[in-house]
Design a protein around this motif. Sequence first.
Motif, PDB file in Angstrom:
ATOM      1  N   GLU A 150      -5.007  -3.309   2.998  1.00 29.03           N
ATOM      2  CA  GLU A 150      -4.926  -2.372   4.171  1.00 29.03           C
ATOM      3  C   GLU A 150      -3.676  -3.069   4.596  1.00 29.03           C
ATOM      4  OE1 GLU A 150      -7.899  -1.230   7.193  1.00 29.03           O
ATOM      5  OE2 GLU A 150      -9.311  -1.961   5.560  1.00 29.03           O
ATOM      6  N   GLY A 188       2.074   3.350   1.384  1.00 28.33           N
ATOM      7  CA  GLY A 188       1.141   4.058   2.567  1.00 28.33           C
ATOM      8  C   GLY A 188       0.072   4.665   2.020  1.00 28.33           C
ATOM      9  N   ALA A 189      -0.122   5.466   0.788  1.00 27.36           N
ATOM     10  CA  ALA A 189      -1.024   6.259   0.380  1.00 27.36           C
ATOM     11  C   ALA A 189      -2.238   5.185  -0.108  1.00 27.36           C
ATOM     12  CB  ALA A 189      -0.715   6.956  -0.801  1.00 27.36           C
ATOM     13  N   LYS A 240      -2.516   2.074   1.181  1.00 23.19           N
ATOM     14  CA  LYS A 240      -3.114   1.486   2.377  1.00 23.19           C
ATOM     15  C   LYS A 240      -4.350   2.505   2.956  1.00 23.19           C
ATOM     16  CE  LYS A 240      -0.208  -0.729   5.034  1.00 23.19           C
ATOM     17  NZ  LYS A 240       1.011  -1.110   5.799  1.00 23.19           N
ATOM     18  N   SER A 241      -3.774   3.608   2.973  1.00 24.14           N
ATOM     19  CA  SER A 241      -4.742   4.851   3.564  1.00 24.14           C
ATOM     20  C   SER A 241      -6.163   4.928   2.740  1.00 24.14           C
ATOM     21  CB  SER A 241      -3.940   6.144   3.528  1.00 24.14           C
ATOM     22  OG  SER A 241      -4.991   7.000   4.052  1.00 24.14           O
ATOM     23  N   GLN A 242      -6.063   4.760   1.413  1.00 28.59           N
ATOM     24  CA  GLN A 242      -7.248   4.914   0.518  1.00 28.59           C
ATOM     25  C   GLN A 242      -7.922   3.730   0.789  1.00 28.59           C
ATOM     26  OE1 GLN A 242      -6.589   4.703  -3.761  1.00 28.59           O
ATOM     27  NE2 GLN A 242      -8.265   5.975  -3.998  1.00 28.59           N
ATOM     28  N   LYS A 278      -8.242   1.846   3.339  1.00 25.92           N
ATOM     29  CA  LYS A 278      -8.721   2.016   4.786  1.00 25.92           C
ATOM     30  C   LYS A 278      -9.952   2.931   4.656  1.00 25.92           C
ATOM     31  CE  LYS A 278      -8.036   2.980   9.610  1.00 25.92           C
ATOM     32  NZ  LYS A 278      -6.977   3.290  10.682  1.00 25.92           N
ATOM     33  N   GLY A 279     -10.029   3.936   3.985  1.00 26.48           N
ATOM     34  CA  GLY A 279     -11.053   5.117   3.914  1.00 26.48           C
ATOM     35  C   GLY A 279     -12.334   4.199   3.159  1.00 26.48           C
TER      36      GLY A 279
END
Length: 310
Positions: free
Chosen positions: A232, A238-239, A241-243, A245-246
């Motif tokens: 994260e 960015g993809a 990091k977003s995954q 985080k989810g």
Amino acid sequence: MTAPSTQKEICSCFAEEVLKKIFEELGDDVFSTLVDESRDISKKEQMVVVLRYVDKVRFVKERFISIIHVKETTALSLKSAIDNLFARYILSLSRVRGQGYDGASNLSDEFNGLKTLILKENSSAFYVHCFAHELQLVVVSFATKHLEICKFFKEVIDLINTVGASCKRIDLLKESQRESLKLNSEVETGSGQNQELSLARAGETHWSSHEKTILRLLALYPIVIDVLEYIETSGSDGAHKSQAKGLHIYMKSFDFVFYLHLMKHILGVTNVLCEALQRKDQDITNAVGLVRSTKEELQRYRLEGFDSLL
């Protein structure tokens, strides 16, 4: 002796000698066939054939006979390959007393499956669906019909893919393990103790492997959280990091932890049964008893186990 062609020729000679001894042990007695087909890493369809029989001193034997490359996986193609194999080793379909396959339609279909084609030639070749495979189908059916459980396993797959996506992340996972062991004064030392663990990837068709995945995830839970937090904050994409985080949010949710412990217990119970059904010395009476006791254990957990789980 170092030439590949010579080595393969020697291996073939050894194989023929081993098969010769197997067929001498079998003699003119009856036997059962165990057949399965799968695609290998080179994208070729391979069919494996095993013979099951009782030897002269009344021991049940299972002997691997051959792996056959088949261009098609239709029942007719598999039947033709078996006929050619039997003709090569002078075996007769009239001596077959049992057929053991999984539930694939090309093998066990009532009208056009391999078992039906063989039964047309020999009505004594009774078909038995692999008990362990039937159990796997029950577990898969249960898991896929419950949307939250289905989502849970999908998230677990995404989690393993994310954490193991690069050598750097795998090294980070191992380094976090070493650091956690150093901080734990109660850790036992010695040969075989506290070996490095990795997140085990579950097999698509072998649902017993999911238990190993869940046990590893439980053991590495805080370490996996650390790796996700690192992705994260330090990830370059960015993809990703977003995954991460989810997945981090989902892993800390009550639902995830609840289903993690619930499936740990259920798969633990069913895996014991699955391993028992695959024992060579298992008989039908004992197998039925094991199935009954497993159902009783799951029913008891359904009625009494949720308080302790919560």
